[in-house]
Motif scaffolding. Structure first.
Motif, PDB file in Angstrom:
ATOM      1  N   UNK A 192      26.230 -77.963 -33.147  1.00  0.00           N
ATOM      2  CA  UNK A 192      25.448 -78.144 -31.926  1.00  0.00           C
ATOM      3  C   UNK A 192      24.119 -78.843 -32.189  1.00  0.00           C
ATOM      4  N   UNK A 193      23.838 -79.080 -33.472  1.00  0.00           N
ATOM      5  CA  UNK A 193      22.631 -79.787 -33.889  1.00  0.00           C
ATOM      6  C   UNK A 193      22.979 -80.497 -35.184  1.00  0.00           C
ATOM      7  N   UNK A 194      22.111 -81.399 -35.633  1.00  0.00           N
ATOM      8  CA  UNK A 194      22.421 -82.234 -36.793  1.00  0.00           C
ATOM      9  C   UNK A 194      22.941 -81.422 -37.977  1.00  0.00           C
ATOM     10  N   UNK A 195      22.314 -80.285 -38.272  1.00  0.00           N
ATOM     11  CA  UNK A 195      22.710 -79.513 -39.453  1.00  0.00           C
ATOM     12  C   UNK A 195      23.054 -78.066 -39.132  1.00  0.00           C
ATOM     13  N   UNK A 196      23.304 -77.749 -37.867  1.00  0.00           N
ATOM     14  CA  UNK A 196      23.549 -76.364 -37.457  1.00  0.00           C
ATOM     15  C   UNK A 196      24.962 -76.197 -36.913  1.00  0.00           C
ATOM     16  N   UNK A 197      25.673 -75.211 -37.449  1.00  0.00           N
ATOM     17  CA  UNK A 197      27.055 -74.940 -37.059  1.00  0.00           C
ATOM     18  C   UNK A 197      27.187 -73.450 -36.772  1.00  0.00           C
ATOM     19  N   UNK A 198      27.677 -73.123 -35.587  1.00  0.00           N
ATOM     20  CA  UNK A 198      27.810 -71.724 -35.234  1.00  0.00           C
ATOM     21  C   UNK A 198      29.176 -71.396 -34.683  1.00  0.00           C
ATOM     22  N   UNK A 199      29.639 -70.187 -34.950  1.00  0.00           N
ATOM     23  CA  UNK A 199      30.812 -69.701 -34.255  1.00  0.00           C
ATOM     24  C   UNK A 199      30.441 -69.477 -32.792  1.00  0.00           C
ATOM     25  N   UNK A 200      31.425 -69.422 -31.876  1.00  0.00           N
ATOM     26  CA  UNK A 200      31.107 -69.235 -30.451  1.00  0.00           C
ATOM     27  C   UNK A 200      30.176 -68.048 -30.222  1.00  0.00           C
ATOM     28  N   UNK A 201      29.103 -68.286 -29.474  1.00  0.00           N
ATOM     29  CA  UNK A 201      28.132 -67.236 -29.173  1.00  0.00           C
ATOM     30  C   UNK A 201      27.102 -66.992 -30.250  1.00  0.00           C
ATOM     31  N   UNK A 202      27.054 -67.831 -31.293  1.00  0.00           N
ATOM     32  CA  UNK A 202      26.138 -67.581 -32.407  1.00  0.00           C
ATOM     33  C   UNK A 202      25.218 -68.761 -32.707  1.00  0.00           C
ATOM     34  N   UNK A 203      24.815 -69.504 -31.699  1.00  0.00           N
ATOM     35  CA  UNK A 203      23.801 -70.531 -31.908  1.00  0.00           C
ATOM     36  C   UNK A 203      22.457 -69.852 -32.175  1.00  0.00           C
ATOM     37  N   UNK A 204      21.654 -70.464 -33.045  1.00  0.00           N
ATOM     38  CA  UNK A 204      20.337 -69.910 -33.349  1.00  0.00           C
ATOM     39  C   UNK A 204      19.376 -70.159 -32.197  1.00  0.00           C
ATOM     40  N   UNK A 205      18.979 -69.104 -31.509  1.00  0.00           N
ATOM     41  CA  UNK A 205      18.180 -69.266 -30.294  1.00  0.00           C
ATOM     42  C   UNK A 205      16.760 -69.742 -30.583  1.00  0.00           C
ATOM     43  N   UNK A 206      16.198 -69.350 -31.711  1.00  0.00           N
ATOM     44  CA  UNK A 206      14.820 -69.752 -32.001  1.00  0.00           C
ATOM     45  C   UNK A 206      14.720 -71.261 -32.200  1.00  0.00           C
ATOM     46  N   UNK A 207      15.588 -71.805 -33.049  1.00  0.00           N
ATOM     47  CA  UNK A 207      15.561 -73.245 -33.260  1.00  0.00           C
ATOM     48  C   UNK A 207      15.988 -74.005 -32.016  1.00  0.00           C
ATOM     49  N   UNK A 208      16.890 -73.436 -31.229  1.00  0.00           N
ATOM     50  CA  UNK A 208      17.248 -74.079 -29.959  1.00  0.00           C
ATOM     51  C   UNK A 208      16.020 -74.244 -29.069  1.00  0.00           C
ATOM     52  N   UNK A 209      15.152 -73.239 -29.069  1.00  0.00           N
ATOM     53  CA  UNK A 209      13.948 -73.358 -28.247  1.00  0.00           C
ATOM     54  C   UNK A 209      13.035 -74.464 -28.756  1.00  0.00           C
ATOM     55  N   UNK A 210      12.936 -74.634 -30.086  1.00  0.00           N
ATOM     56  CA  UNK A 210      12.190 -75.779 -30.622  1.00  0.00           C
ATOM     57  C   UNK A 210      12.786 -77.085 -30.120  1.00  0.00           C
ATOM     58  N   UNK A 211      14.105 -77.232 -30.306  1.00  0.00           N
ATOM     59  CA  UNK A 211      14.761 -78.499 -30.017  1.00  0.00           C
ATOM     60  C   UNK A 211      14.794 -78.814 -28.528  1.00  0.00           C
ATOM     61  N   UNK A 212      14.734 -77.767 -27.692  1.00  0.00           N
ATOM     62  CA  UNK A 212      14.703 -77.986 -26.242  1.00  0.00           C
ATOM     63  C   UNK A 212      13.284 -78.148 -25.710  1.00  0.00           C
ATOM     64  N   UNK A 213      12.337 -78.340 -26.629  1.00  0.00           N
ATOM     65  CA  UNK A 213      10.933 -78.570 -26.299  1.00  0.00           C
ATOM     66  C   UNK A 213      10.296 -77.354 -25.627  1.00  0.00           C
ATOM     67  N   UNK A 214      10.744 -76.169 -26.081  1.00  0.00           N
ATOM     68  CA  UNK A 214      10.114 -74.944 -25.617  1.00  0.00           C
ATOM     69  C   UNK A 214       8.757 -74.747 -26.269  1.00  0.00           C
ATOM     70  N   UNK A 215       8.058 -73.714 -25.842  1.00  0.00           N
ATOM     71  CA  UNK A 215       6.752 -73.379 -26.409  1.00  0.00           C
ATOM     72  C   UNK A 215       6.914 -72.343 -27.515  1.00  0.00           C
ATOM     73  N   UNK A 216       5.953 -72.342 -28.449  1.00  0.00           N
ATOM     74  CA  UNK A 216       5.958 -71.327 -29.491  1.00  0.00           C
ATOM     75  C   UNK A 216       4.544 -71.120 -30.012  1.00  0.00           C
ATOM     76  N   UNK A 217       4.215 -69.863 -30.208  1.00  0.00           N
ATOM     77  CA  UNK A 217       2.995 -69.497 -30.908  1.00  0.00           C
ATOM     78  C   UNK A 217       3.293 -69.523 -32.392  1.00  0.00           C
ATOM     79  N   UNK A 218       2.321 -69.926 -33.197  1.00  0.00           N
ATOM     80  CA  UNK A 218       2.481 -69.912 -34.640  1.00  0.00           C
ATOM     81  C   UNK A 218       1.360 -69.125 -35.273  1.00  0.00           C
ATOM     82  N   UNK A 219       1.703 -68.044 -35.990  1.00  0.00           N
ATOM     83  CA  UNK A 219       0.681 -67.245 -36.674  1.00  0.00           C
ATOM     84  C   UNK A 219       1.033 -67.158 -38.148  1.00  0.00           C
TER      85      UNK A 219
END
Length: 385
Positions: free
Chosen positions: A235-262
């Motif tokens: 579902x991404x250049x280097x990410x492969x998931x079984x059905x229902x197991x996409x990484x939600x955190x990185x998906x939010x990065x790639x979908x131009x979501x917001x994130x706090x960084x501490x």
């Protein structure tokens, strides 16, 4: 502008030793890691950023490094409890912790799960002893297998195994053997990515002999087919998931979501709709400076210009294989759709990007050819800034 979903990245900077390929902000651990002091600083850092939350819940937390699994389960529990007191968690929040497969860290996995972590990301990198030695990894193949097997027994929603290809002197056969070994461990998610030589690393000063482009292409082509046959969806250049197991955190990065960084050197990206702005933050990089409580944790904060927003949006969004809704561009960047159409015109003309749909449901999508030339598409966008 529209407020996108909000995630939190927590950086823990220490690891047992620095790997020769690593360009992350990581530091060899001191004799005693100042765990409690660092957690206190993380929470102070978060307190200073709470105005960026703007009423949202956290959809994901990613604790990265370094090697966060060097921290105790009790420390991770305290950190997560304190974060939840400050920012409400979404009902389906994904909480990932990066871990090494060494025996010391693996013994802590159950404690991390009990502390609230529901996803582990385990840095296997290879299942071949010689390659692990070349990469400066301190675990062995058996420890990697044990770590994966242990993770599969825990009450986690998912776990990921990192695997690298294009390793020093690697052949197609050895790369496929590594991949077969990872698939046999049945992780719900695999991050399968090519080794690149980054500036300011040991490999940059003493480059190893890497496979040539023809071998790299064969590895990618055959590896991709093997992963698909094993039930892993790319579902991404280097990410492969079984059905229902996409990484939600990185998906939010790639979908131009917001994130706090501490944490040391952590980056953040925040949308301010009322000011029609997007701001980025960067925290103090070195642990000594970060642990000095007399100073501000923020190293710098800056606004993202209109032209930079276009590039940054597509730099992230085009990594995904899913269609990109055109209305999302305006909602998340505050820019007119015409600016995106103009920026993508050349890539569309070359067939790298497909522009399709109706006026009410239109989208862009990277073509199969475009995925191969994604770096060129992004380079052209950068030149247009």
């Amino acid at each position: 502008m529209q407020l996108p979903p909000l995630s939190l990245y927590v950086h823990i900077p220490w690891c047992v030793q620095k790997c020769p390929y690593c360009d992350f902000n990581s530091h060899a651990q001191p004799e005693v890691i100042p765990e409690q002091q660092y957690i206190a600083c993380l929470l102070d850092d978060l307190d200073a950023d709470l105005h960026f939350v703007q009423g949202r819940k956290l959809v994901s937390i990613f604790i990265g490094g370094g090697t966060p699994s060097l921290f105790s389960a009790a420390g991770i529990r305290r950190l997560l409890q304190e974060i939840k007191q400050r920012i409400p968690f979404h009902e389906t929040i994904e909480i990932t912790l990066e871990a090494n497969p060494g025996t010391f860290e693996t013994e802590r996995f159950a404690g991390f799960a009990a502390a609230g972590v529901n996803r582990l990301s385990i840095g296997v990198q290879s299942l071949q002893a010689q390659q692990l030695q070349r990469l400066g990894r301190i675990h062995n193949p058996q420890q990697a297998q044990t770590a994966a097997e242990h993770a599969s027994t825990l009450p986690l929603t998912s776990f990921n195994l990192d695997l690298m290809h294009g390793l020093p002197q690697q052949t197609l056969a050895s790369a496929m053997a590594d991949l077969e070994g990872i698939i046999a461990l049945k992780p719900p998610h695999i991050s399968w990515y090519q080794l690149t030589i980054e500036p300011n690393t040991m490999f940059a000063s003493k480059p190893p002999i890497l496979p040539n482009d023809d071998v790299l292409w064969e590895i990618y082509e055959q590896g991709h087919l093997r992963l698909a046959a094993a039930g892993y969806e790319q579902y991404e250049v280097s990410a492969y998931g079984q059905p229902g197991h996409r990484g939600q955190h990185n998906l939010n990065y790639w979908r131009f979501g917001d994130y706090l960084g501490i944490g040391c050197g952590a980056h953040g990206k925040i949308t301010l709709p009322e000011q029609a702005q997007i701001v980025r933050t960067e925290k103090v990089k070195h642990p000594r400076g970060y642990l000095d409580l007399t100073r501000n944790y923020t190293n710098r904060q800056w606004q993202v210009s209109a032209s930079e927003r276009t590039f940054e949006y597509f730099m992230n969004r085009l990594r995904l294989l899913e269609p990109v809704p055109k209305q999302e561009f305006t909602a998340y960047t505050g820019l007119p759709l015409e600016q995106a159409e103009s920026a993508l015109a050349d890539a569309i003309a070359k067939g790298f990007i497909i522009s399709s749909g109706t006026s009410t449901s239109s989208h862009w999508q990277t073509s199969a050819t475009g995925r191969l030339y994604l770096n060129q598409v992004l380079a052209d966008l950068l030149e247009d800034e």
